[in-house]
Design a protein around this motif. Structure first.
Motif, PDB file in Angstrom:
ATOM      1  N   TRP A 181      12.224   6.741   6.466  1.00 32.20           N
ATOM      2  CA  TRP A 181      10.935   6.083   6.254  1.00 32.20           C
ATOM      3  C   TRP A 181      10.442   6.295   4.823  1.00 32.20           C
ATOM      4  N   ALA A 182      10.597   7.502   4.291  1.00 40.56           N
ATOM      5  CA  ALA A 182      10.205   7.747   2.899  1.00 40.56           C
ATOM      6  C   ALA A 182      10.976   6.834   1.957  1.00 40.56           C
ATOM      7  N   TYR A 183      12.253   6.627   2.243  1.00 37.33           N
ATOM      8  CA  TYR A 183      13.083   5.742   1.421  1.00 37.33           C
ATOM      9  C   TYR A 183      12.585   4.304   1.508  1.00 37.33           C
ATOM     10  N   GLU A 184      12.263   3.846   2.694  1.00 34.02           N
ATOM     11  CA  GLU A 184      11.766   2.477   2.853  1.00 34.02           C
ATOM     12  C   GLU A 184      10.442   2.274   2.129  1.00 34.02           C
ATOM     13  N   VAL A 185       9.546   3.231   2.270  1.00 35.77           N
ATOM     14  CA  VAL A 185       8.236   3.106   1.620  1.00 35.77           C
ATOM     15  C   VAL A 185       8.394   3.018   0.109  1.00 35.77           C
ATOM     16  N   ALA A 186       9.301   3.828  -0.432  1.00 32.42           N
ATOM     17  CA  ALA A 186       9.459   3.898  -1.885  1.00 32.42           C
ATOM     18  C   ALA A 186      10.240   2.721  -2.461  1.00 32.42           C
ATOM     19  N   THR A 187      11.212   2.215  -1.705  1.00 32.38           N
ATOM     20  CA  THR A 187      12.135   1.224  -2.276  1.00 32.38           C
ATOM     21  C   THR A 187      12.142  -0.121  -1.558  1.00 32.38           C
ATOM     22  N   GLY A 188      11.547  -0.186  -0.401  1.00 34.04           N
ATOM     23  CA  GLY A 188      11.662  -1.379   0.421  1.00 34.04           C
ATOM     24  C   GLY A 188      12.837  -1.314   1.373  1.00 34.04           C
ATOM     25  N   GLY A 189      13.773  -0.424   1.089  1.00 32.14           N
ATOM     26  CA  GLY A 189      14.915  -0.213   1.971  1.00 32.14           C
ATOM     27  C   GLY A 189      15.869  -1.396   2.005  1.00 32.14           C
ATOM     28  N   TYR A 242       4.748  11.525  12.855  1.00 30.72           N
ATOM     29  CA  TYR A 242       5.674  10.575  12.231  1.00 30.72           C
ATOM     30  C   TYR A 242       5.348   9.147  12.663  1.00 30.72           C
ATOM     31  N   PHE A 243       5.207   8.916  13.960  1.00 31.32           N
ATOM     32  CA  PHE A 243       4.936   7.566  14.446  1.00 31.32           C
ATOM     33  C   PHE A 243       3.578   7.066  13.960  1.00 31.32           C
ATOM     34  N   ARG A 244       2.616   7.970  13.820  1.00 33.45           N
ATOM     35  CA  ARG A 244       1.345   7.579  13.199  1.00 33.45           C
ATOM     36  C   ARG A 244       1.576   7.068  11.787  1.00 33.45           C
ATOM     37  N   GLY A 245       2.434   7.773  11.032  1.00 37.06           N
ATOM     38  CA  GLY A 245       2.693   7.383   9.653  1.00 37.06           C
ATOM     39  C   GLY A 245       3.339   6.024   9.528  1.00 37.06           C
ATOM     40  N   VAL A 246       4.228   5.683  10.463  1.00 40.28           N
ATOM     41  CA  VAL A 246       4.880   4.369  10.402  1.00 40.28           C
ATOM     42  C   VAL A 246       4.055   3.308  11.107  1.00 40.28           C
ATOM     43  N   GLY A 247       2.993   3.735  11.797  1.00 39.53           N
ATOM     44  CA  GLY A 247       2.107   2.778  12.439  1.00 39.53           C
ATOM     45  C   GLY A 247       2.663   2.158  13.702  1.00 39.53           C
ATOM     46  N   ARG A 301      -5.705  14.269  13.526  1.00 40.61           N
ATOM     47  CA  ARG A 301      -5.268  13.009  12.915  1.00 40.61           C
ATOM     48  C   ARG A 301      -4.497  12.163  13.919  1.00 40.61           C
ATOM     49  N   VAL A 302      -3.602  12.794  14.675  1.00 46.11           N
ATOM     50  CA  VAL A 302      -2.823  12.077  15.675  1.00 46.11           C
ATOM     51  C   VAL A 302      -3.719  11.506  16.772  1.00 46.11           C
ATOM     52  N   LEU A 303      -4.628  12.330  17.307  1.00 50.59           N
ATOM     53  CA  LEU A 303      -5.480  11.873  18.397  1.00 50.59           C
ATOM     54  C   LEU A 303      -6.449  10.792  17.917  1.00 50.59           C
ATOM     55  N   GLY A 304      -6.926  10.909  16.690  1.00 44.81           N
ATOM     56  CA  GLY A 304      -7.781   9.865  16.141  1.00 44.81           C
ATOM     57  C   GLY A 304      -7.054   8.545  16.012  1.00 44.81           C
ATOM     58  N   TRP A 305      -5.815   8.621  15.550  1.00 42.38           N
ATOM     59  CA  TRP A 305      -4.990   7.408  15.435  1.00 42.38           C
ATOM     60  C   TRP A 305      -4.715   6.811  16.805  1.00 42.38           C
TER      61      TRP A 305
END
Length: 308
Positions: A181-189, A242-247, A301-305
């Motif tokens: 996921w970090a790679y995709e965010v930074a480069t588009g993957g 993690y799943f929160r971060g990827v939405g 953060r997780v429960l709020g999401w």
């Protein structure tokens, strides 16, 4: 809640800027100003000051120089762990100018002596190197493709594949997903990388983030044992963040969310189950049984999401 938020805001800048951004919903200028402090004071500044002239920490890639395997736990002082902490704390990559070249010239993996930015054979190590590499601007496309080439038939990954394992691990799969996921965010993957990540997510979701697919039994006590720092260890809190971060919300996560809810104390905090044992430069969280600001932040953060 106001008292709890005040407690969290009384933290090192490495945590405080994230509380401001994700819980307090402070203006961007406020949390960015706090984030800028991470490289000049507190945990971030202390760890930056420990970098050697060769670009490494403790003289080693994954283990400290001279580490003989004797002792309790994994040492957390070497280069990969130090870079991962700095990145997760929010240190600006510009604070590590020249590090990519220094590591290319000086760092070799303890296993087979491979060049640092070429990656290793362990998927967890490769995940952290991939995420650290795109953060610092290192050439790590090859590591991203490595995950595509080494994904197991059930959709996940296992660091013990090199010993012949063909069944994925919750720990290894979550760590691999974070790097991809970090790679995709930074480069588009690439389509291949995105497809591998989505199959890896499905591996965990099919199991509700918590149970064996074959029997329905909880995969291990570790799923509800919340440790800070997360390091390599799987827990439902780590996975949900993690799943929160990827939405990506999915009803199959509901049981995992209930585990996080159930661990909340009467005062609104979450307790440290226990730090992963091993040598550290300095401690960044409390001992077992004490209220953890980091775990409380992640859980809120997780429960709020989840409830939004």
């Amino acid at each position: 809640m106001r008292e709890l938020t005040g407690w969290l805001l009384g933290s090192d800048p490495a945590l405080r800027w994230q509380v401001e951004r994700d819980l307090v919903l402070a203006p961007e200028g406020v949390w960015r100003a706090t984030r800028a402090l991470v490289g000049v004071e507190g945990f971030g500044a202390r760890l930056l000051a420990l970098q050697g002239e060769d670009g490494m920490w403790a003289g080693g890639a994954f283990f400290p120089a001279g580490f003989d395997g004797v002792g309790v736990g994994q040492p957390w002082t070497a280069t990969t762990w130090s870079l991962t902490s700095l990145r997760e704390w929010g240190v600006e990559a510009s604070r590590l100018e020249g590090t990519v070249g220094l590591l290319a010239a000086n760092a070799r993996w303890e296993y087979e002596g491979r060049a640092y930015w070429e990656g290793e054979v362990d998927c967890c190590i490769n995940s952290w190197t991939l995420a650290n590499g795109v953060w610092l601007g290192a050439p790590v496309d090859g590591i991203a493709q490595w995950f595509v080439d080494h994904q197991l038939g059930d959709g996940g990954w296992n660091c013990e594949w090199v010993e012949g394992s063909v069944r994925s691990s919750f720990h290894s799969t979550l760590n691999s997903l974070k790097g991809l996921w970090a790679y995709e965010v930074a480069t588009g993957g690439t389509d291949a990388v995105k497809g591998a990540r989505e199959r890896g997510e499905e591996y965990l979701l099919e199991r509700g983030l918590i149970r064996r697919l074959s029997t329905g039994e909880v995969v291990g006590d570790f799923v509800g044992e919340f440790r800070s720092p997360f390091r390599w260890g799987y827990s439902v809190l780590n996975a949900l963040d993690y799943f929160r971060g990827v939405g990506r919300k999915d009803p199959r996560m509901e049981k995992a969310v209930s585990v996080v809810r159930a661990a909340r104390q009467d005062d609104g905090t979450w307790l440290q189950f226990g730090r992963h044992p091993g040598e550290v430069w300095f401690e960044v969280d409390v001992e077992a049984g004490e209220p953890s600001k980091w775990l409380t932040f992640f859980a809120l953060r997780v429960l709020g999401w989840w409830g939004s």
